[in-house]
Design a protein around this motif. Structure first.
Motif, mmCIF file in Angstrom:
data_model
loop_
_atom_site.group_PDB
_atom_site.id
_atom_site.type_symbol
_atom_site.label_atom_id
_atom_site.label_comp_id
_atom_site.label_asym_id
_atom_site.label_seq_id
_atom_site.Cartn_x
_atom_site.Cartn_y
_atom_site.Cartn_z
ATOM 1 N N VAL A 221 0.846 -1.212 0.000
ATOM 2 C CA VAL A 221 0.000 0.000 0.000
ATOM 3 C C VAL A 221 0.877 1.257 0.000
ATOM 4 C CG1 VAL A 221 -1.728 1.309 1.305
ATOM 5 C CG2 VAL A 221 -1.901 -1.178 1.165
ATOM 6 N N SER A 222 1.915 1.235 0.814
ATOM 7 C CA SER A 222 2.795 2.392 0.894
ATOM 8 C C SER A 222 3.485 2.657 -0.452
ATOM 9 C CB SER A 222 3.801 2.155 2.020
ATOM 10 O OG SER A 222 5.001 2.745 1.749
ATOM 11 N N MET A 223 3.917 1.575 -1.118
ATOM 12 C CA MET A 223 4.562 1.742 -2.432
ATOM 13 C C MET A 223 3.553 2.211 -3.491
ATOM 14 S SD MET A 223 7.030 -1.486 -2.082
ATOM 15 C CE MET A 223 7.928 -1.600 -3.586
ATOM 16 N N GLN A 224 2.294 1.816 -3.321
ATOM 17 C CA GLN A 224 1.263 2.285 -4.267
ATOM 18 C C GLN A 224 1.121 3.814 -4.180
ATOM 19 O OE1 GLN A 224 -2.511 0.137 -4.087
ATOM 20 N NE2 GLN A 224 -1.376 -1.729 -3.626
ATOM 21 N N PHE A 225 1.210 4.324 -2.949
ATOM 22 C CA PHE A 225 1.166 5.784 -2.775
ATOM 23 C C PHE A 225 2.362 6.448 -3.451
ATOM 24 C CE2 PHE A 225 -1.875 5.142 0.790
ATOM 25 C CZ PHE A 225 -2.826 6.065 0.372
ATOM 26 N N GLN A 226 3.520 5.797 -3.266
ATOM 27 C CA GLN A 226 4.735 6.352 -3.886
ATOM 28 C C GLN A 226 4.619 6.348 -5.409
ATOM 29 O OE1 GLN A 226 8.419 4.614 -2.391
ATOM 30 N NE2 GLN A 226 7.495 4.408 -0.384
ATOM 31 N N THR B 148 -1.619 21.290 -7.043
ATOM 32 C CA THR B 148 -1.607 19.971 -7.680
ATOM 33 C C THR B 148 -0.799 19.980 -8.969
ATOM 34 O OG1 THR B 148 -3.668 20.502 -8.793
ATOM 35 C CG2 THR B 148 -3.836 19.268 -6.725
ATOM 36 N N ASP B 149 -0.384 21.171 -9.414
ATOM 37 C CA ASP B 149 0.302 21.229 -10.708
ATOM 38 C C ASP B 149 1.745 21.711 -10.591
ATOM 39 O OD1 ASP B 149 -0.231 23.771 -9.929
ATOM 40 O OD2 ASP B 149 -1.129 24.430 -11.818
ATOM 41 N N SER B 150 2.335 21.597 -9.417
ATOM 42 C CA SER B 150 3.697 22.092 -9.248
ATOM 43 C C SER B 150 4.715 20.951 -9.267
ATOM 44 C CB SER B 150 3.812 22.849 -7.918
ATOM 45 O OG SER B 150 5.165 23.084 -7.624
ATOM 46 N N VAL B 151 5.671 21.085 -10.161
ATOM 47 C CA VAL B 151 6.729 20.065 -10.276
ATOM 48 C C VAL B 151 7.572 20.029 -9.002
ATOM 49 C CG1 VAL B 151 8.734 19.341 -11.628
ATOM 50 C CG2 VAL B 151 6.858 20.458 -12.753
ATOM 51 N N ILE B 152 7.823 21.203 -8.444
ATOM 52 C CA ILE B 152 8.658 21.281 -7.236
ATOM 53 C C ILE B 152 7.975 20.555 -6.072
ATOM 54 C CG2 ILE B 152 9.568 22.884 -5.468
ATOM 55 C CD1 ILE B 152 11.044 22.975 -8.112
ATOM 56 N N VAL B 153 6.717 20.850 -5.896
ATOM 57 C CA VAL B 153 5.989 20.312 -4.759
ATOM 58 C C VAL B 153 5.772 18.794 -4.904
ATOM 59 C CG1 VAL B 153 3.691 20.379 -3.689
ATOM 60 C CG2 VAL B 153 4.900 22.507 -4.133
ATOM 61 N N HIS B 154 5.624 18.342 -6.142
ATOM 62 C CA HIS B 154 5.302 16.916 -6.349
ATOM 63 C C HIS B 154 6.517 16.049 -6.698
ATOM 64 C CE1 HIS B 154 0.981 17.074 -5.808
ATOM 65 N NE2 HIS B 154 1.104 18.310 -6.238
ATOM 66 N N TYR B 155 7.691 16.626 -6.600
ATOM 67 C CA TYR B 155 8.899 15.813 -6.812
ATOM 68 C C TYR B 155 8.877 14.658 -5.797
ATOM 69 C CZ TYR B 155 13.812 14.587 -7.301
ATOM 70 O OH TYR B 155 14.984 13.897 -7.526
ATOM 71 N N PRO B 156 9.225 13.448 -6.226
ATOM 72 C CA PRO B 156 9.197 12.319 -5.261
ATOM 73 C C PRO B 156 10.385 12.357 -4.295
ATOM 74 C CG PRO B 156 9.505 11.558 -7.529
ATOM 75 C CD PRO B 156 9.542 13.033 -7.585
ATOM 76 N N TYR B 157 10.262 13.207 -3.295
ATOM 77 C CA TYR B 157 11.347 13.380 -2.318
ATOM 78 C C TYR B 157 11.500 12.132 -1.466
ATOM 79 C CZ TYR B 157 10.893 18.283 -3.563
ATOM 80 O OH TYR B 157 10.848 19.450 -4.261
ATOM 81 N N GLU B 158 12.660 12.041 -0.846
ATOM 82 C CA GLU B 158 12.863 10.958 0.123
ATOM 83 C C GLU B 158 12.526 11.476 1.509
ATOM 84 O OE1 GLU B 158 16.565 8.870 -0.266
ATOM 85 O OE2 GLU B 158 16.380 8.866 -2.452
ATOM 86 N N TYR B 159 12.145 10.549 2.368
ATOM 87 C CA TYR B 159 11.644 10.969 3.675
ATOM 88 C C TYR B 159 12.421 10.319 4.807
ATOM 89 C CZ TYR B 159 8.564 11.202 7.711
ATOM 90 O OH TYR B 159 8.065 11.415 8.968
ATOM 91 N N ASP B 160 12.889 11.119 5.746
ATOM 92 C CA ASP B 160 13.275 10.545 7.035
ATOM 93 C C ASP B 160 13.233 11.596 8.135
ATOM 94 O OD1 ASP B 160 16.893 10.311 6.888
ATOM 95 O OD2 ASP B 160 15.568 11.666 5.870
ATOM 96 N N ASN B 161 12.945 11.127 9.326
ATOM 97 C CA ASN B 161 12.870 11.983 10.526
ATOM 98 C C ASN B 161 11.973 13.204 10.364
ATOM 99 O OD1 ASN B 161 14.528 10.419 12.146
ATOM 100 N ND2 ASN B 161 16.367 11.304 11.200
ATOM 101 N N GLY B 162 10.841 13.014 9.747
ATOM 102 C CA GLY B 162 9.868 14.103 9.648
ATOM 103 C C GLY B 162 10.144 15.093 8.527
#
Lengths: 332, 338
Positions: A278-283, B291-305
């Motif tokens: 599910v988490s990867m589907q969101f990604q 919903t149409d911003s490339v910057i905002v929707h870039y698939p960033y990586e996440y850690d520690n909030g």
């Protein structure tokens, strides 16, 4: 979708004629008239009826509003301000409910040439001066800390007659607050606006709400004939329509980007083929959203990726994860 | 049914909401006098308008209203971990204005606030009293323009002048006024002092044109910096946030080169570098808003909030940017956010 609410049929009739609306099946006993993209519902008199009317229509799946839609309240109003001629068209910038003393503020985002007014929504018809001590008492109690300063509010009249004057203990700055005077800050009284706003805020954002009131009387108990109301609204509906239609077009053009049914189907197919969690589907959804903004479309390239890499559904999640990483790299 | 007409938006601050309590405050009267044509609307508390749920930040940005209010409660906040402290031990920030007239797609304010309207807390005297209490205990480094751009609003609010006057009279206080403006008139009226730092955020022309809507272009900002330096101001340059794109490095290099062709590097107080990062909660709201911003929707990586470009890319960008900057500014004057 432009949804118009009026309290009375005689307020609705000129609008129905103007937009050539056709009677639809009633919604919870409310009369509804439509011709896409315009719908008109007659709520009956009073803010409670108005709130029920709005909730009934907006809760129905056929008429549920979204970001591109607007809500318009049109009706007659009274005022004590004699500078406003009968038939004057007012646009509400603030609405005060006189039974709860709660204030509502539509966003004033779009340019217009109407006269702006504060609308006081009364639970009963306002004819003449009404004892205002309850309002003053309530405001002072509710915001007692606010009045602990050097300024006191003395509301000498209410419901359209209100002349609010600020009494300064040091008698200074009286000129700087001229904007609070009734000559500039106009008041009109109706019986529905606060109910419309209160219910509509569950479905609309404040920039999507518009409150038009046509001055019909000076709160002197004058009996209005149906014909008078018809012509008051009829004289103004053209002007209202000329203003709200472009706003509707503008908001329609700003609707948020969503995936089409075909895109959703492809996304689901990809998630299944890669056995994504599910988490990867969101990604994946986020990645495809990004790709669509950047390139306008993701379907062609995703189909291509699936064709080249995924001959059959992945055997397990680990294999799917590998392909997902590959997809991520090629789509970034 | 389509209309042949086009809807027009009101100009910014066409409507001003004023809290009852500060209607007579001198700052209110001064500010209102600068908006003779605006519609003024009396309110009880600013959150009646500002903190409503279900508002459109994006649409309000088209025509922001001004809200004049009184600040209560906490006036000073300790710097957040994602903020650069520039080596200062007692690093605080304060918010006398919430929101900004510019419309940068990556701005955290759209993730922080429900509304794009601009709130101005007029009771500066209460801020100053709180600062004096803390100054009695220790010196203080205070950022006063984090959640807004005070210099861009100077003609309308006059707050930067008031802050500068206060700071000049308190040697233990150092303030930073961060801006993207090119407001030469504001520079003309402000008096420089050792403990007042004007900090300009600079972005490449590509980034400014694409994502920093309503902001002045790089060259105008540089010309304003030049003026500030000539007048004797301490000037900080912030290359923060640096945004990733395939050609980010060449755009960055070009921008740094232009910067130091226009302004003497030796006169710069210090510089900072930071690659784009954003807290999870803010990004979530930003994505909903834009919903149409490339910057905002870039698939960033996440850690520690925090969402970021990923440690590898972030380090690579930071070190490359640093190498370029070091050609002009000594190492000890460069602050890097890691």
């Amino acid at each position: 979708m432009i949804t118009i609410f009026t309290a009375l049929y005689c307020e609705a009739e000129p609008i129905i004629q103007y937009f050539d609306l056709k009677r639809q099946d009633d919604i919870n006993g409310f009369q509804l008239f439509s011709r896409d993209p315009i719908h008109l519902l007659i709520t009956g008199v009073g803010s409670i009826n108005a709130a029920i009317g709005v909730t009934s229509l907006c809760s129905s799946s056929l008429y549920a509003p979204d970001f591109g839609d607007i809500i318009v309240n049109i009706g007659i109003c009274g005022t004590k301000n004699l500078s406003l001629g009968k038939g004057s068209l007012l646009l509400g910038k603030k609405i005060i409910d006189l039974s709860t003393y709660r204030a509502y503020y539509p966003d004033m985002i779009f340019e217009h040439e109407f006269t702006e007014s504060t609308i006081l929504t009364s639970p009963v018809p306002v004819t003449g001066s009404v004892n205002n001590s309850a309002i003053v008492h309530s405001l002072h109690t509710e915001h007692s800390s606010i009045y602990a300063g050097s300024t006191e509010i003395s509301m000498t009249e209410c419901a359209g007659l209100r002349t609010q004057s600020f009494i300064h203990k040091d008698n200074t700055n009286t000129i700087s607050n001229e904007w609070l005077s009734d000559a500039i800050n106009l008041f009109a009284t109706d019986m529905e606006a606060s109910g419309i706003f209160h219910a509509a805020k569950l479905f609309y954002q404040p920039h999507q709400m518009f409150f038009f009131k046509v001055v019909s009387d000076y709160q002197d108990g004058e009996k209005l004939r149906k014909q008078d109301v018809l012509s008051l609204i009829s004289d103004n509906i053209g002007q209202i329509a000329k203003w709200i239609l472009p706003i509707h077009d503008e908001l329609q053009s700003r609707k948020p980007m969503v995936f089409s049914e075909q895109e959703k189907a492809l996304l689901n197919r990809t998630a299944e083929s890669l056995r994504l969690t599910v988490s990867m589907q969101f990604q994946l959804k986020g990645l495809l959203h990004y790709y669509k903004i950047k390139n306008g479309d993701f379907t062609r390239d995703l189909e291509q990726f699936l064709k080249e890499n995924i001959k059959q559904t992945c055997k397990n999640k680990n294999e799917g994860k590998k392909y997902f990483e590959k997809l991520r790299k090629s789509f970034l | 049914m389509k209309s042949l007409e086009k809807a027009s938006y009101n100009a910014a601050f066409s409507h001003i909401y004023v809290e009852k309590e500060i209607i007579d405050h001198p700052n209110t009267i001064e500010i209102l006098s600068r908006f003779p044509k605006a519609v003024k609307i009396e309110i009880s508390r600013y959150n009646e308008i500002f903190s409503r749920s279900n508002q459109s930040f994006i649409i309000q940005k088209k025509s922001p209203a001004l809200i004049l209010a009184k600040k209560y409660g906490k006036f000073l906040f300790e710097g957040a971990p994602v903020c650069q402290d520039f080596g200062n031990e007692h690093f605080y920030y304060t918010t006398c204005v919430m929101n900004c007239i510019y419309d940068c797609e990556y701005c955290f304010l759209q993730g922080m606030y429900d509304s794009a309207n601009i709130v101005v807390f007029v009771n500066l005297e209460d801020y100053f009293a709180e600062i004096e209490k803390l100054l009695a205990i220790h010196p203080m480094y205070l950022s006063i323009s984090y959640d807004t751009d005070l210099l861009s609003l100077e003609q309308k609010l006059g707050f930067a002048q008031k802050w500068c006057r206060f700071t000049k009279a308190h040697s233990d206080l150092t303030i930073e006024i961060r801006t993207k403006s090119a407001n030469n008139k504001a520079i003309e009226v402000l008096t420089p002092s050792k403990n007042i730092i004007l900090a300009w955020t600079l972005s490449s022309e590509t980034v400014q044109e694409a994502y920093e809507h309503k902001t002045p272009p790089l060259m105008q900002r540089l010309s304003c910096i030049k003026k500030a330096l000539e007048k004797g101001f301490q000037v900080r340059i912030c290359f923060d946030p640096i945004l990733y794109s395939k050609d980010w490095l060449s755009s960055f290099e070009e921008m740094v080169e232009k910067t130091f062709t226009e302004i003497p590097a030796t006169k710069i107080h210090d510089a900072s570098i930071g690659v784009f990062r954003i807290s999870r909660d803010y990004l979530k709201r930003m994505r909903k808003n834009r919903t149409d911003s490339v910057i905002v929707h870039y698939p960033y990586e996440y850690d520690n909030g925090v969402y970021h470009y990923g440690s590898h890319l972030s380090h690579l960008m930071t070190s490359s940017a640093c190498d370029i900057l070091k050609k002009y500014i000594p190492d000890e004057k460069i602050f890097v956010w890691n």
